[in-house]
Design a protein around this motif. Structure first.
Motif, PDB file in Angstrom:
ATOM      1  N   LEU A 172      13.279  84.198  14.871  1.00 38.84           N
ATOM      2  CA  LEU A 172      13.442  85.097  16.017  1.00 38.84           C
ATOM      3  C   LEU A 172      14.916  85.290  16.349  1.00 38.84           C
ATOM      4  CD1 LEU A 172      12.138  86.712  18.310  1.00 38.84           C
ATOM      5  CD2 LEU A 172      12.172  84.616  19.671  1.00 38.84           C
ATOM      6  N   THR A 173      15.691  84.223  16.316  1.00 44.23           N
ATOM      7  CA  THR A 173      17.122  84.324  16.584  1.00 44.23           C
ATOM      8  C   THR A 173      17.808  85.217  15.565  1.00 44.23           C
ATOM      9  OG1 THR A 173      17.127  82.103  17.529  1.00 44.23           O
ATOM     10  CG2 THR A 173      19.252  83.000  16.863  1.00 44.23           C
ATOM     11  N   ARG A 174      17.458  85.050  14.294  1.00 48.44           N
ATOM     12  CA  ARG A 174      18.067  85.866  13.246  1.00 48.44           C
ATOM     13  C   ARG A 174      17.693  87.337  13.406  1.00 48.44           C
ATOM     14  NH1 ARG A 174      19.086  83.955   7.286  1.00 48.44           N
ATOM     15  NH2 ARG A 174      20.041  82.369   8.572  1.00 48.44           N
ATOM     16  N   VAL A 175      16.451  87.619  13.762  1.00 49.34           N
ATOM     17  CA  VAL A 175      16.010  89.006  13.954  1.00 49.34           C
ATOM     18  C   VAL A 175      16.738  89.638  15.134  1.00 49.34           C
ATOM     19  CG1 VAL A 175      14.039  90.425  14.634  1.00 49.34           C
ATOM     20  CG2 VAL A 175      13.772  88.726  12.843  1.00 49.34           C
ATOM     21  N   VAL A 176      16.851  88.908  16.239  1.00 53.30           N
ATOM     22  CA  VAL A 176      17.532  89.444  17.420  1.00 53.30           C
ATOM     23  C   VAL A 176      19.009  89.686  17.126  1.00 53.30           C
ATOM     24  CG1 VAL A 176      18.262  88.866  19.772  1.00 53.30           C
ATOM     25  CG2 VAL A 176      15.903  88.499  19.088  1.00 53.30           C
ATOM     26  N   LEU A 177      19.667  88.747  16.447  1.00 57.67           N
ATOM     27  CA  LEU A 177      21.076  88.934  16.111  1.00 57.67           C
ATOM     28  C   LEU A 177      21.280  90.107  15.156  1.00 57.67           C
ATOM     29  CD1 LEU A 177      22.361  85.275  15.759  1.00 57.67           C
ATOM     30  CD2 LEU A 177      22.940  86.936  17.523  1.00 57.67           C
ATOM     31  N   THR A 178      20.372  90.290  14.224  1.00 57.72           N
ATOM     32  CA  THR A 178      20.470  91.424  13.296  1.00 57.72           C
ATOM     33  C   THR A 178      20.302  92.740  14.043  1.00 57.72           C
ATOM     34  OG1 THR A 178      19.634  90.073  11.484  1.00 57.72           O
ATOM     35  CG2 THR A 178      19.499  92.460  11.218  1.00 57.72           C
ATOM     36  N   ALA A 179      19.321  92.813  14.921  1.00 56.80           N
ATOM     37  CA  ALA A 179      19.098  94.039  15.698  1.00 56.80           C
ATOM     38  C   ALA A 179      20.301  94.335  16.601  1.00 56.80           C
ATOM     39  CB  ALA A 179      17.825  93.913  16.530  1.00 56.80           C
ATOM     40  N   LEU A 180      20.854  93.313  17.225  1.00 59.45           N
ATOM     41  CA  LEU A 180      22.025  93.489  18.078  1.00 59.45           C
ATOM     42  C   LEU A 180      23.225  93.950  17.247  1.00 59.45           C
ATOM     43  CD1 LEU A 180      23.161  93.198  20.936  1.00 59.45           C
ATOM     44  CD2 LEU A 180      23.746  90.845  20.355  1.00 59.45           C
ATOM     45  N   SER A 181      23.376  93.404  16.070  1.00 61.11           N
ATOM     46  CA  SER A 181      24.475  93.809  15.185  1.00 61.11           C
ATOM     47  C   SER A 181      24.352  95.273  14.780  1.00 61.11           C
ATOM     48  CB  SER A 181      24.506  92.937  13.938  1.00 61.11           C
ATOM     49  OG  SER A 181      24.734  91.601  14.273  1.00 61.11           O
ATOM     50  N   VAL A 182      23.146  95.713  14.508  1.00 61.27           N
ATOM     51  CA  VAL A 182      22.929  97.112  14.135  1.00 61.27           C
ATOM     52  C   VAL A 182      23.274  98.036  15.300  1.00 61.27           C
ATOM     53  CG1 VAL A 182      21.143  98.806  13.550  1.00 61.27           C
ATOM     54  CG2 VAL A 182      21.239  96.629  12.341  1.00 61.27           C
ATOM     55  N   VAL A 183      22.875  97.664  16.498  1.00 60.81           N
ATOM     56  CA  VAL A 183      23.172  98.491  17.675  1.00 60.81           C
ATOM     57  C   VAL A 183      24.681  98.566  17.907  1.00 60.81           C
ATOM     58  CG1 VAL A 183      22.946  98.595  20.186  1.00 60.81           C
ATOM     59  CG2 VAL A 183      20.946  98.133  18.782  1.00 60.81           C
ATOM     60  N   VAL A 184      25.367  97.440  17.819  1.00 60.69           N
ATOM     61  CA  VAL A 184      26.821  97.433  18.011  1.00 60.69           C
ATOM     62  C   VAL A 184      27.505  98.230  16.916  1.00 60.69           C
ATOM     63  CG1 VAL A 184      28.863  95.936  18.006  1.00 60.69           C
ATOM     64  CG2 VAL A 184      26.855  95.284  19.324  1.00 60.69           C
ATOM     65  N   ALA A 185      27.052  98.085  15.679  1.00 59.31           N
ATOM     66  CA  ALA A 185      27.645  98.834  14.569  1.00 59.31           C
ATOM     67  C   ALA A 185      27.456 100.333  14.759  1.00 59.31           C
ATOM     68  CB  ALA A 185      27.042  98.389  13.244  1.00 59.31           C
ATOM     69  N   MET A 186      26.284 100.745  15.197  1.00 59.12           N
ATOM     70  CA  MET A 186      26.041 102.175  15.439  1.00 59.12           C
ATOM     71  C   MET A 186      26.935 102.695  16.567  1.00 59.12           C
ATOM     72  SD  MET A 186      24.003 103.517  13.304  1.00 59.12           S
ATOM     73  CE  MET A 186      23.699 105.044  14.159  1.00 59.12           C
ATOM     74  N   LEU A 187      27.088 101.916  17.627  1.00 61.35           N
ATOM     75  CA  LEU A 187      27.953 102.324  18.732  1.00 61.35           C
ATOM     76  C   LEU A 187      29.395 102.453  18.257  1.00 61.35           C
ATOM     77  CD1 LEU A 187      28.245 102.959  21.729  1.00 61.35           C
ATOM     78  CD2 LEU A 187      28.640 100.527  22.107  1.00 61.35           C
ATOM     79  N   LEU A 188      29.871 101.476  17.484  1.00 63.77           N
ATOM     80  CA  LEU A 188      31.231 101.563  16.957  1.00 63.77           C
ATOM     81  C   LEU A 188      31.395 102.775  16.045  1.00 63.77           C
ATOM     82  CD1 LEU A 188      32.115  97.855  16.140  1.00 63.77           C
ATOM     83  CD2 LEU A 188      33.078  99.289  17.933  1.00 63.77           C
ATOM     84  N   TYR A 189      30.412 103.027  15.212  1.00 64.38           N
ATOM     85  CA  TYR A 189      30.474 104.186  14.320  1.00 64.38           C
ATOM     86  C   TYR A 189      30.562 105.485  15.120  1.00 64.38           C
ATOM     87  CZ  TYR A 189      29.036 107.774  11.052  1.00 64.38           C
ATOM     88  OH  TYR A 189      28.976 108.921  10.313  1.00 64.38           O
TER      89      TYR A 189
END
Length: 77
Positions: A15-32
């Motif tokens: 669960l921790t890995r899934v949440v961190l991956t989803a958060l990373s994708v959201v931050v990456a999209m925002l930065l992009y």
């Protein structure tokens, strides 16, 4: 350690890995989106500065990933 606690620990790790991956994708999209200027054109909110900060964060993230990759045991391959 009982089987139930081991399953709970594994489930929490997943669960921790899934949440961190989803958060990373959201931050990456925002930065992009910021780097592409999607939010630019609003001088009142200093969006040009926000784009520069986003580009710096992208470069730093790439550097950190490169350093971590170089420290792996099989990095010579």
């Amino acid at each position: 350690m009982t089987r139930g606690s081991q399953l709970l620990r594994t489930a929490l790790r997943v669960l921790t890995r899934v949440v961190l991956t989803a958060l990373s994708v959201v931050v990456a999209m925002l930065l992009y989106l910021v780097c592409q200027g999607v939010f630019s054109g609003y001088p009142k909110y200093h969006t040009r500065l926000l784009s520069i900060i986003a580009m710096i964060l992208v470069a730093v993230t790439g550097g950190v990933v490169w350093i971590i990759d170089q420290r792996r045991i099989d990095a010579d391959d």
